[in-house]
Design a protein around this motif. Structure first.
Motif, PDB file in Angstrom:
ATOM      1  N   GLN A   1      41.369  -4.202   9.455  1.00  0.00           N
ATOM      2  CA  GLN A   1      40.540  -4.770  10.513  1.00  0.00           C
ATOM      3  C   GLN A   1      40.065  -3.692  11.476  1.00  0.00           C
ATOM      4  OE1 GLN A   1      39.637  -7.968  10.457  1.00  0.00           O
ATOM      5  NE2 GLN A   1      38.290  -7.659  12.215  1.00  0.00           N
ATOM      6  N   ARG A   2      40.881  -2.637  11.624  1.00  0.00           N
ATOM      7  CA  ARG A   2      40.535  -1.542  12.530  1.00  0.00           C
ATOM      8  C   ARG A   2      39.572  -0.548  11.898  1.00  0.00           C
ATOM      9  NH1 ARG A   2      43.914   0.114  16.472  1.00  0.00           N
ATOM     10  NH2 ARG A   2      42.187   1.574  16.807  1.00  0.00           N
ATOM     11  N   GLY A   3      39.267  -0.707  10.611  1.00  0.00           N
ATOM     12  CA  GLY A   3      38.255   0.160  10.011  1.00  0.00           C
ATOM     13  C   GLY A   3      38.641   0.891   8.751  1.00  0.00           C
ATOM     14  N   ALA A   4      39.906   0.780   8.321  1.00  0.00           N
ATOM     15  CA  ALA A   4      40.291   1.414   7.055  1.00  0.00           C
ATOM     16  C   ALA A   4      39.656   0.659   5.888  1.00  0.00           C
ATOM     17  CB  ALA A   4      41.811   1.433   6.913  1.00  0.00           C
ATOM     18  N   ASP A   5      39.544   1.364   4.748  1.00  0.00           N
ATOM     19  CA  ASP A   5      38.912   0.780   3.556  1.00  0.00           C
ATOM     20  C   ASP A   5      39.900   0.508   2.429  1.00  0.00           C
ATOM     21  OD1 ASP A   5      35.950   0.927   4.238  1.00  0.00           O
ATOM     22  OD2 ASP A   5      36.561   3.001   4.601  1.00  0.00           O
ATOM     23  N   GLY A   6      41.145   0.867   2.616  1.00  0.00           N
ATOM     24  CA  GLY A   6      42.099   0.631   1.546  1.00  0.00           C
ATOM     25  C   GLY A   6      43.444   1.245   1.847  1.00  0.00           C
ATOM     26  N   TRP A   7      44.342   1.129   0.862  1.00  0.00           N
ATOM     27  CA  TRP A   7      45.722   1.596   1.021  1.00  0.00           C
ATOM     28  C   TRP A   7      46.224   2.279  -0.240  1.00  0.00           C
ATOM     29  CZ3 TRP A   7      48.462   1.601   5.438  1.00  0.00           C
ATOM     30  CH2 TRP A   7      48.023   0.769   6.477  1.00  0.00           C
ATOM     31  N   ARG A   8      46.941   3.362  -0.037  1.00  0.00           N
ATOM     32  CA  ARG A   8      47.843   3.930  -1.043  1.00  0.00           C
ATOM     33  C   ARG A   8      49.243   3.465  -0.653  1.00  0.00           C
ATOM     34  NH1 ARG A   8      51.967   7.706  -0.774  1.00  0.00           N
ATOM     35  NH2 ARG A   8      52.315   8.962  -2.637  1.00  0.00           N
TER      36      ARG A   8
ATOM     37  N   ALA B   1      41.520 -11.435   2.316  1.00  0.00           N
ATOM     38  CA  ALA B   1      40.831 -11.239   3.592  1.00  0.00           C
ATOM     39  C   ALA B   1      39.834 -10.087   3.548  1.00  0.00           C
ATOM     40  CB  ALA B   1      41.863 -10.985   4.700  1.00  0.00           C
ATOM     41  N   HIS B   2      40.097  -9.086   2.691  1.00  0.00           N
ATOM     42  CA  HIS B   2      39.225  -7.904   2.578  1.00  0.00           C
ATOM     43  C   HIS B   2      39.010  -7.641   1.088  1.00  0.00           C
ATOM     44  CE1 HIS B   2      39.508  -6.751   6.891  1.00  0.00           C
ATOM     45  NE2 HIS B   2      40.704  -7.309   6.789  1.00  0.00           N
ATOM     46  N   HIS B   3      38.101  -8.375   0.495  1.00  0.00           N
ATOM     47  CA  HIS B   3      37.933  -8.349  -0.954  1.00  0.00           C
ATOM     48  C   HIS B   3      37.445  -7.012  -1.476  1.00  0.00           C
ATOM     49  CE1 HIS B   3      33.919  -9.428   0.548  1.00  0.00           C
ATOM     50  NE2 HIS B   3      33.463  -8.826  -0.522  1.00  0.00           N
ATOM     51  N   ASP B   4      36.832  -6.188  -0.605  1.00  0.00           N
ATOM     52  CA  ASP B   4      36.311  -4.908  -1.070  1.00  0.00           C
ATOM     53  C   ASP B   4      37.226  -3.744  -0.722  1.00  0.00           C
ATOM     54  OD1 ASP B   4      35.878  -5.000   1.646  1.00  0.00           O
ATOM     55  OD2 ASP B   4      33.888  -4.062   1.558  1.00  0.00           O
ATOM     56  N   ALA B   5      38.482  -4.020  -0.328  1.00  0.00           N
ATOM     57  CA  ALA B   5      39.447  -2.962  -0.074  1.00  0.00           C
ATOM     58  C   ALA B   5      39.940  -2.391  -1.407  1.00  0.00           C
ATOM     59  CB  ALA B   5      40.627  -3.494   0.740  1.00  0.00           C
ATOM     60  N   PHE B   6      40.348  -1.115  -1.395  1.00  0.00           N
ATOM     61  CA  PHE B   6      40.884  -0.453  -2.581  1.00  0.00           C
ATOM     62  C   PHE B   6      42.386  -0.262  -2.399  1.00  0.00           C
ATOM     63  CE2 PHE B   6      41.556   3.708  -4.961  1.00  0.00           C
ATOM     64  CZ  PHE B   6      41.635   3.101  -6.205  1.00  0.00           C
ATOM     65  N   LEU B   7      43.182  -0.772  -3.334  1.00  0.00           N
ATOM     66  CA  LEU B   7      44.635  -0.704  -3.251  1.00  0.00           C
ATOM     67  C   LEU B   7      45.183   0.012  -4.478  1.00  0.00           C
ATOM     68  CD1 LEU B   7      45.431  -4.413  -2.249  1.00  0.00           C
ATOM     69  CD2 LEU B   7      44.864  -2.498  -0.732  1.00  0.00           C
TER      70      LEU B   7
ATOM     71  N   PRO C   1      56.495  -8.608  -7.857  1.00  0.00           N
ATOM     72  CA  PRO C   1      56.056  -9.850  -7.204  1.00  0.00           C
ATOM     73  C   PRO C   1      55.770  -9.664  -5.718  1.00  0.00           C
ATOM     74  CG  PRO C   1      57.918 -10.284  -8.652  1.00  0.00           C
ATOM     75  CD  PRO C   1      57.793  -8.793  -8.551  1.00  0.00           C
ATOM     76  N   PHE C   2      56.538  -8.805  -5.059  1.00  0.00           N
ATOM     77  CA  PHE C   2      56.300  -8.514  -3.642  1.00  0.00           C
ATOM     78  C   PHE C   2      54.929  -7.872  -3.463  1.00  0.00           C
ATOM     79  CE2 PHE C   2      56.396  -5.446  -0.142  1.00  0.00           C
ATOM     80  CZ  PHE C   2      56.815  -6.236   0.917  1.00  0.00           C
ATOM     81  N   LEU C   3      54.642  -6.856  -4.268  1.00  0.00           N
ATOM     82  CA  LEU C   3      53.334  -6.193  -4.182  1.00  0.00           C
ATOM     83  C   LEU C   3      52.211  -7.160  -4.520  1.00  0.00           C
ATOM     84  CD1 LEU C   3      53.673  -2.591  -5.671  1.00  0.00           C
ATOM     85  CD2 LEU C   3      52.853  -3.229  -3.395  1.00  0.00           C
ATOM     86  N   ALA C   4      52.443  -8.033  -5.485  1.00  0.00           N
ATOM     87  CA  ALA C   4      51.411  -9.006  -5.870  1.00  0.00           C
ATOM     88  C   ALA C   4      51.098  -9.939  -4.710  1.00  0.00           C
ATOM     89  CB  ALA C   4      51.866  -9.799  -7.087  1.00  0.00           C
ATOM     90  N   ASP C   5      52.128 -10.358  -3.967  1.00  0.00           N
ATOM     91  CA  ASP C   5      51.900 -11.222  -2.803  1.00  0.00           C
ATOM     92  C   ASP C   5      51.134 -10.479  -1.715  1.00  0.00           C
ATOM     93  OD1 ASP C   5      53.053 -13.514  -3.808  1.00  0.00           O
ATOM     94  OD2 ASP C   5      55.047 -13.091  -2.997  1.00  0.00           O
ATOM     95  N   VAL C   6      51.523  -9.223  -1.458  1.00  0.00           N
ATOM     96  CA  VAL C   6      50.802  -8.427  -0.456  1.00  0.00           C
ATOM     97  C   VAL C   6      49.353  -8.246  -0.881  1.00  0.00           C
ATOM     98  CG1 VAL C   6      50.624  -6.152   0.626  1.00  0.00           C
ATOM     99  CG2 VAL C   6      52.869  -7.217   0.374  1.00  0.00           C
ATOM    100  N   SER C   7      49.138  -7.879  -2.146  1.00  0.00           N
ATOM    101  CA  SER C   7      47.777  -7.649  -2.647  1.00  0.00           C
ATOM    102  C   SER C   7      46.923  -8.900  -2.507  1.00  0.00           C
ATOM    103  CB  SER C   7      47.823  -7.220  -4.118  1.00  0.00           C
ATOM    104  OG  SER C   7      48.540  -6.019  -4.284  1.00  0.00           O
ATOM    105  N   ARG C   8      47.508 -10.041  -2.848  1.00  0.00           N
ATOM    106  CA  ARG C   8      46.768 -11.297  -2.783  1.00  0.00           C
ATOM    107  C   ARG C   8      46.319 -11.584  -1.352  1.00  0.00           C
ATOM    108  NH1 ARG C   8      49.528 -13.530  -6.568  1.00  0.00           N
ATOM    109  NH2 ARG C   8      51.289 -13.998  -5.209  1.00  0.00           N
ATOM    110  N   ARG C   9      47.211 -11.390  -0.400  1.00  0.00           N
ATOM    111  CA  ARG C   9      46.868 -11.653   1.002  1.00  0.00           C
ATOM    112  C   ARG C   9      45.820 -10.666   1.512  1.00  0.00           C
ATOM    113  NH1 ARG C   9      52.331 -13.375   4.326  1.00  0.00           N
ATOM    114  NH2 ARG C   9      53.382 -14.524   2.638  1.00  0.00           N
ATOM    115  N   VAL C  10      45.994  -9.409   1.164  1.00  0.00           N
ATOM    116  CA  VAL C  10      45.070  -8.379   1.659  1.00  0.00           C
ATOM    117  C   VAL C  10      43.683  -8.566   1.066  1.00  0.00           C
ATOM    118  CG1 VAL C  10      44.560  -5.913   1.605  1.00  0.00           C
ATOM    119  CG2 VAL C  10      46.880  -6.686   2.146  1.00  0.00           C
ATOM    120  N   LEU C  11      43.604  -8.727  -0.245  1.00  0.00           N
ATOM    121  CA  LEU C  11      42.298  -8.848  -0.890  1.00  0.00           C
ATOM    122  C   LEU C  11      41.641 -10.192  -0.612  1.00  0.00           C
ATOM    123  CD1 LEU C  11      43.104  -7.115  -4.296  1.00  0.00           C
ATOM    124  CD2 LEU C  11      41.874  -6.166  -2.331  1.00  0.00           C
TER     125      LEU C  11
END
Length: 430
Positions: free
Chosen positions: A185-192, A214-220, A202-212
């Motif tokens: 929300q502050r301006g980043a485009d993705g996460w490593r 809200a920000h479908h064009d983020a790169f994870l 499963p934990f990462l899948a839940d995080v990814s689902r929530r993040v994408l």
């Protein structure tokens, strides 16, 4: 089926910086609880953006920039900029600087563990099992523990200063997703995601689902060293992982003058690239510099040609464009040599020009990102590859030659193709 990536990723090359060390910040945070910054080192990274843009890279990848006690991975407060780097205004200036130059910004997320100064762990230290944060960690009340703790806890790979989180806790999941969403929300485009291989899928899948969501064009993407890369991507919901197999094969095959080793790794790479876009690199903040690994400096261009021709998204580690040296070692300060200050790097204009030409070549051919890789003729010191994209309408052929030949002969399959101007051993057919 291939994992889709954001539409802005194809053709883009990354410039990877260790935020704290590169900017010259102090190795130890003088006061993790301070409300005011102790420095504004993030501004030095802002000053670096003109070089990144001139090099032709399309994005910046930073190691952690939020409050930590030392190197960035012992998190104290992931919602605030580290006091050594500055404050929110400095981060906003960095985002604006990236936007002005057409650069994407990816941050480093530490979701596996936190530092001992993390407030919730401090509360457990003080209140023991009366703490409301006990479920955030994997506590063993019967163990001797570290120092005077009086209890044991799971840590990251035997480092007691890195306290492992309990990824079965819904509160930890909510916290992790909130951290990611906050900086997007502050301006980043993705996460490593740091040490993604240690996180439950499963934990990462839940995080990814929530993040994408809200920000479908983020790169994870996640840090993964070995194992079933494609399976991890499929089960974690991430777009990609780091391609360590290729990294190792590149310098090892060159040193042994055994390109059969690289050919084997490339067959693995070709298979991976049918399901996701791998994150490739010649160096990063955790490995000995490529120029120090290679016994023959002339092979730098061979490795770079491979990286910028092959499917994937390529990262250039700061200083590698100038052939910086540095060997990783064990013990305290073992990473210092591979994480120098920007001001301490010496420029090699010839190698920088090689990088600039390869980055431009890649940017002008975005289809290489998810192209189809085929391995041609292989010998100890010579390897031929072809990458095809756009439903077979375009192809690149490359000869990786360790003999030092000024102009490697084209692959047998490259008859009638045109040499790519300025690149040694690369041909194109449109």
């Amino acid at each position: 089926m291939r994992r889709d990536v954001p539409p802005w990723l194809p053709g883009l090359s990354w410039y990877h910086l260790h935020a704290l060390r590169a900017s010259g910040a102090a190795d130890v945070n003088p006061d993790v609880s301070a409300s005011q910054p102790s420095g504004h080192a993030l501004r030095l990274i802002l000053d670096r953006l003109d070089h990144v843009a001139a090099l032709g890279c399309g994005g910046i990848l930073l190691t952690p920039v939020t409050v930590s006690s030392t190197h960035g991975y012992d998190t104290v407060d992931p919602f605030r900029i580290d006091q050594r780097l500055g404050d929110d205004d400095d981060f906003d200036a960095l985002v604006a600087g990236c936007r002005a130059r057409g650069l994407r910004l990816v941050l480093d997320g530490v979701l596996n563990h936190v530092g001992r100064a993390f407030p919730r762990f401090v509360d457990v230290l003080e209140r023991r099992n009366a703490s409301s944060s006990v479920d955030w960690f994997c506590i063993d009340w019967d163990a001797a523990g570290h120092g005077d703790d009086g209890f044991g806890y799971r840590d990251f790979e035997g480092h007691p200063e890195l306290v492992a989180l309990n990824h079965h806790s819904s509160e930890v999941l909510d916290w992790a997703a909130d951290v990611c969403l906050h900086w997007l929300q502050r301006g980043a485009d993705g996460w490593r995601f740091d040490v993604a291989y240690a996180l439950p899928r499963p934990f990462l899948a839940d995080v990814s689902r929530r993040v994408l969501g809200a920000h479908h064009d983020a790169f994870l993407f996640g840090e993964m060293i070995h194992g079933d890369y494609a399976g991890f991507v499929a089960e974690s919901g991430l777009h990609s992982v780091t391609q360590y197999e290729l990294h190792k094969a590149c310098w090892s095959a060159c040193n042994d003058r055994n390109l059969f080793e690289l050919a084997w790794a490339l067959r693995r790479h070709a298979e991976m690239a049918t399901t996701f876009v791998p994150v490739t690199f010649g160096g990063n903040h955790d490995v000995t510099r490529l120029a120090s690994r290679l016994e023959d400096r002339r092979h730098l261009e061979v490795v770079l040609t491979a990286l910028f021709v092959l499917p994937g998204t390529v990262c250039v580690y700061y200083g590698d464009e100038w052939g910086a040296l540095g060997e990783k070692s064990d013990g305290a300060g073992g990473d210092d040599a591979i994480r120098p200050r920007l001001d301490d790097l010496r420029r090699d204009v010839d190698l920088e020009d090689v990088h600039r030409r390869l980055i431009a070549f890649r940017r002008d051919r975005p289809w290489l990102t998810d192209g189809v890789l085929e391995i041609g003729a292989v010998a100890n010191e010579r390897l031929e590859v072809v990458v095809t994209g756009e439903s077979g309408r375009r192809s690149i052929a490359a000869t990786l030659d360790l003999t030092g030949a000024e102009r490697p002969s084209p692959p047998a399959t490259a008859v009638g193709w045109a040499a790519v101007d300025g690149l040694r051993g690369v041909w194109e057919r449109a």
